[in-house]
Design a protein around this motif. Sequence first.
Motif, mmCIF file in Angstrom:
data_model
loop_
_atom_site.group_PDB
_atom_site.id
_atom_site.type_symbol
_atom_site.label_atom_id
_atom_site.label_comp_id
_atom_site.label_asym_id
_atom_site.label_seq_id
_atom_site.Cartn_x
_atom_site.Cartn_y
_atom_site.Cartn_z
ATOM 1 N N ARG A 203 -8.617 -14.359 -0.822
ATOM 2 C CA ARG A 203 -10.042 -14.685 -0.788
ATOM 3 C C ARG A 203 -10.396 -15.180 0.611
ATOM 4 N N ILE A 204 -11.528 -14.725 1.106
ATOM 5 C CA ILE A 204 -11.980 -15.092 2.443
ATOM 6 C C ILE A 204 -13.045 -16.188 2.342
ATOM 7 N N LEU A 205 -12.897 -17.192 3.171
ATOM 8 C CA LEU A 205 -13.860 -18.283 3.237
ATOM 9 C C LEU A 205 -14.728 -18.072 4.472
ATOM 10 N N PRO A 206 -15.927 -17.508 4.303
ATOM 11 C CA PRO A 206 -16.768 -17.185 5.466
ATOM 12 C C PRO A 206 -17.306 -18.437 6.164
ATOM 13 N N PHE A 207 -17.698 -18.236 7.419
ATOM 14 C CA PHE A 207 -18.280 -19.336 8.184
ATOM 15 C C PHE A 207 -19.571 -19.841 7.555
ATOM 16 N N ASP A 208 -20.335 -18.943 6.933
ATOM 17 C CA ASP A 208 -21.680 -19.308 6.509
ATOM 18 C C ASP A 208 -21.770 -19.841 5.070
ATOM 19 N N VAL A 209 -20.631 -20.182 4.461
ATOM 20 C CA VAL A 209 -20.696 -20.817 3.144
ATOM 21 C C VAL A 209 -21.232 -22.239 3.324
ATOM 22 N N PRO A 210 -22.364 -22.570 2.701
ATOM 23 C CA PRO A 210 -22.966 -23.893 2.925
ATOM 24 C C PRO A 210 -22.239 -25.014 2.185
ATOM 25 N N ASN A 211 -22.161 -26.153 2.837
ATOM 26 C CA ASN A 211 -21.688 -27.392 2.204
ATOM 27 C C ASN A 211 -20.270 -27.315 1.638
ATOM 28 N N ALA B 127 -14.713 -19.714 -1.628
ATOM 29 C CA ALA B 127 -14.459 -18.439 -0.961
ATOM 30 C C ALA B 127 -15.058 -17.276 -1.757
ATOM 31 N N LEU B 128 -15.140 -16.123 -1.118
ATOM 32 C CA LEU B 128 -15.641 -14.926 -1.788
ATOM 33 C C LEU B 128 -14.653 -14.481 -2.863
ATOM 34 N N ARG C 290 -12.234 -8.291 -0.115
ATOM 35 C CA ARG C 290 -11.724 -7.008 0.383
ATOM 36 C C ARG C 290 -12.804 -6.283 1.190
ATOM 37 N N GLU C 291 -14.027 -6.308 0.698
ATOM 38 C CA GLU C 291 -15.142 -5.661 1.396
ATOM 39 C C GLU C 291 -15.445 -6.379 2.708
ATOM 40 N N PHE C 292 -15.348 -7.698 2.692
ATOM 41 C CA PHE C 292 -15.590 -8.487 3.912
ATOM 42 C C PHE C 292 -14.535 -8.155 4.973
#
Length: 287
Positions: free
Chosen positions: A209-217, A269-270, A276-278
């Motif tokens: 699972r990817i934890l993107p920069f733009d996940v808030p809080n 995370a996503l 996978r798509e990210f």
Amino acid sequence: MIRMAPDPKMLKIQLGIELRRLREEAECTAAEAAAVVGGTAPKISKIESGKQGVTAVEVEKLSALYDAPAKPRKYLIGLASQLPRRSPRRTTYRDAVPDWFQRFHALEYAATDMRIYEVEIVTGLLQTEAYARSTIEAWEPAADPRLVERQVQTRLQRQDVLTRRRNPLNLQVVLSEAALRRVQGDHELMREQLEHLIEATEKSNIEVRILPFDVPNRIAVASAATLIHLAEQQLSAVYLEDVLGATYLDSPEDFTRYSVVFERLRSAALPHQESREFIAKVAEAFS
């Protein structure tokens, strides 16, 4: 209190894993092993599961029975000689370089489940050969090429735990977006690494699972951590690594605290398919 010495509990577990591997490779039975140390098959079972200590003399006799090569034989005898005769007071131990890696390698080999959070880099179990070589050369630019190659091959061999026929490792990984975007080597190498990551996640025992920069809080966790579980040895521990060595936290309280943190990161995370798509989109950016 922190002691710059190996944890006796981890030493016993490592010795057990290594001795069992040697016995199985030598195709010896537990009864045959017990005979050379004057014990019983249950004693060998307890030693191999890390529930009972083993003396240096016993390791020497078992190593001879298993026809172990001189170098690993000497190493295991040295480990056994470090085991204390009495149970030590509870404290925190640290494995110093270079012993930390051999101990972790043994635990990883016997693990049934691992959960990993990585910030800066793709975790070693999911690295390509080129990515692994690049990270090793970046860390030790003056290293002898033969040493680098041995380290690369060792890292690749570790990945066998994911594909072995008997009890493949169940792996959950949360990767910060930084691990995908930080260039290791060049763009072509990165694209191949990310494509390999996508391919690896097709296996049912691997979740990334990817934890993107733009996940808030979301919570901020600045350092990597590995949660490892060995069913046979009844061990659950947190593995923390830095430039000086490694620490194992195996108290129920510490393991629970890290488990809670990992699950919060995983939830933020996503989901697996979206991750996978990210990864695929980032890989395209390296084209």
